[in-house]
Write a protein that holds these residues in place. Structure first.
Motif, PDB file in Angstrom:
ATOM      1  N   ASN A 173       0.827  -1.216   0.000  1.00  0.00           N
ATOM      2  CA  ASN A 173       0.000   0.000   0.000  1.00  0.00           C
ATOM      3  C   ASN A 173       0.859   1.263   0.000  1.00  0.00           C
ATOM      4  O   ASN A 173       0.491   2.274  -0.595  1.00  0.00           O
ATOM      5  N   ILE A 174       1.993   1.185   0.692  1.00  0.00           N
ATOM      6  CA  ILE A 174       2.911   2.333   0.709  1.00  0.00           C
ATOM      7  C   ILE A 174       3.461   2.581  -0.696  1.00  0.00           C
ATOM      8  O   ILE A 174       3.537   3.720  -1.170  1.00  0.00           O
TER       9      ILE A 174
ATOM     10  N   TRP B 140       0.669   4.022  -2.910  1.00  0.00           N
ATOM     11  CA  TRP B 140       0.404   5.436  -2.605  1.00  0.00           C
ATOM     12  C   TRP B 140       1.466   6.340  -3.206  1.00  0.00           C
ATOM     13  O   TRP B 140       1.155   7.347  -3.852  1.00  0.00           O
TER      14      TRP B 140
ATOM     15  N   TYR C 257       1.605   5.894  -7.293  1.00  0.00           N
ATOM     16  CA  TYR C 257       0.360   6.188  -8.007  1.00  0.00           C
ATOM     17  C   TYR C 257      -0.254   7.523  -7.594  1.00  0.00           C
ATOM     18  O   TYR C 257      -1.000   8.124  -8.374  1.00  0.00           O
ATOM     19  N   LYS C 258       0.031   7.969  -6.372  1.00  0.00           N
ATOM     20  CA  LYS C 258      -0.543   9.232  -5.902  1.00  0.00           C
ATOM     21  C   LYS C 258       0.469  10.374  -5.948  1.00  0.00           C
ATOM     22  O   LYS C 258       0.190  11.448  -6.478  1.00  0.00           O
TER      23      LYS C 258
END
Length: 440
Positions: free
Chosen positions: A238-239, A242, A245-246
């Motif tokens: 998830n890191i 994030w 992609y973010k």
């Protein structure tokens, strides 16, 4: 000018577990030319790198010995026999279990070994120095069967270690085992897909492992694959998602898109993110190896490019299996089942997707990760240029990955070209790593 050769000699290769020369194979007939032994295919006696990785490319050579005639009016040189010379090999040449440091005049029955635990040979003289050479040694048959023995009738009892080393017995047995498992899991799609994907992945990795020619403990290789698979199942993913992609523009564009816009998104979202993620076990073994001695660092850790290639490719296997079995195949199966209303068609589609994705990892995930692993190993050998080397390796492997993903949206022909280029990059890295490896 030279005197006529007055003796004939052979070099026989003998098995490590069978020291009797009767079972040896004649690999060279010695005459008035130099015979080179080593891993280089151009050597007269070429050693298989997949079996004896510790032998140098040009390890040793056997030369004829000529001496000047005492009569100065006779310009000819007298033939006196043969000698073996070590060519500054990394792991040494041994004559009758004693290390050779320069040259040694060979006698009938002398035993030659290239590195400890390496291939063994015996030097044999067939005729005395006073016997004229009457036959053309180049036309002489390599071997003769003079009698029928039990070992000839039952060769499985006489091949010894060669059965494991040269005949690829273990891969053959493993293949039989996987075939039996496939039959056992017919009608159970998930287990069948898992079995066939693991087998294809192991076969692909074994191919890369043989190309590298460096021994690495199986538990280190398996650990690297599991390490990456666990990361994909952990919050660490998830890191990564994030950040790439973010924070970075890794999200694929929608609507009317161009090749360049997709390539940029794939470079950040697939290339940079996934190549860094797959490199984590390589970096982990590198730092772990700093606490180990030199011997264990080379065996377990990362000390050169070949180590980085092997661990990077193993990490890619864990990534490919987890991504394919945990994401792509289930989503496609579910989508097809919803549209077609048939579970049989969905399962067949999932199998058709699984095979090319896993088999293609040789020119895909394994190629990118192995290529980046080469640069990680190279940076260890060249610490003064470490960051430059790592940057080039990271960006180039990410670019290859992005090109592959983007090409899939354009043309299968372009995809094939990019895949071939990626595989060529990996193989080129392996070949280059061989040229300065201390273990091959």
């Amino acid at each position: 000018m030279y005197d006529r050769l007055t003796s004939i000699a052979f070099l026989k290769q003998i098995s490590a577990d069978r020291q009797d020369v009767d079972h040896g194979e004649i690999v060279a007939t010695l005459g008035d030319r130099v015979i080179t032994l080593g891993r280089d295919p151009s050597c007269e006696v070429a050693i298989d790198i997949n079996i004896y990785g510790s032998v140098s490319r040009r390890h040793a050579e056997i030369r004829p010995i000529f001496a000047e005639q005492k009569n100065r009016q006779d310009a000819r040189q007298k033939f006196e026999g043969w000698e073996i010379c070590d060519l500054d090999s990394a792991n040494g040449t041994f004559i009758n279990d004693r290390r050779l440091y320069s040259c040694y005049p060979l006698k009938h029955g002398d035993r030659i070994q290239l590195t400890k635990g390496g291939p063994q040979f015996v030097f044999e003289l067939e005729s005395s120095p006073d016997t004229a050479l009457e036959t053309d040694i180049r036309k002489r048959p390599r071997s003769q069967i003079t009698s029928i023995t039990l070992t000839k009738l039952l060769p499985i009892f006489s091949t010894g270690n060669d059965l494991w080393k040269k005949a690829y017995l273990l891969p053959g047995i493993a293949t039989v085992g996987f075939v039996v498992m496939m039959f056992a899991f017919l009608g159970q799609p998930q287990l069948f897909n898992l079995t066939i994907s693991v087998y294809i992945s192991l076969a692909a990795y074994y191919f890369v492992y043989q190309l590298c020619g460096k021994n690495k403990p199986w538990w280190v290789i398996l650990g690297a694959a599991i390490f990456t698979a666990l990361i994909l199942r952990s919050p660490i993913l998830n890191i990564f998602l994030w950040f790439f992609y973010k924070v970075l523009p890794g999200t694929a564009p929608t609507g009317q898109v161009s090749f360049i816009s997709v390539l940029i998104a794939m470079f950040f979202g697939a290339g940079l993110m996934e190549e860094l993620l797959k490199a984590l076990p390589v970096f982990a073994l590198w730092f772990m190896g700093l606490r180990l001695g030199k011997k264990w660092r080379s065996r377990v850790g990362i000390s050169e490019p070949l180590d980085g290639i092997l661990i990077g490719a193993a990490s890619a296997v864990g990534f490919t299996l987890t991504e394919t079995l945990g994401l792509y195949v289930p989503s496609i199966v579910q989508s097809v089942a919803n549209q077609a209303g048939s579970s049989e068609i969905a399962e067949l589609t999932g199998l058709q997707l699984l095979i090319p994705r896993v088999l293609g990892s040789v020119a895909g995930h394994m190629a990118y990760s192995g290529y980046f692993g080469y640069f990680i190993g190279l940076s260890i050998m060249k610490p003064s240029l470490r960051w430059q080397i790592l940057t080039i390796g990271y960006l180039s492997s990410a670019l290859l990955h992005a090109l592959w993903n983007t090409s899939a949206l354009v043309s299968f022909w372009l995809l094939a070209i990019v895949g071939g280029i990626s595989y060529a990059f990996l193989v080129a890295a392996i070949l280059k790593a061989h040229s300065f490896s201390s273990k091959v």
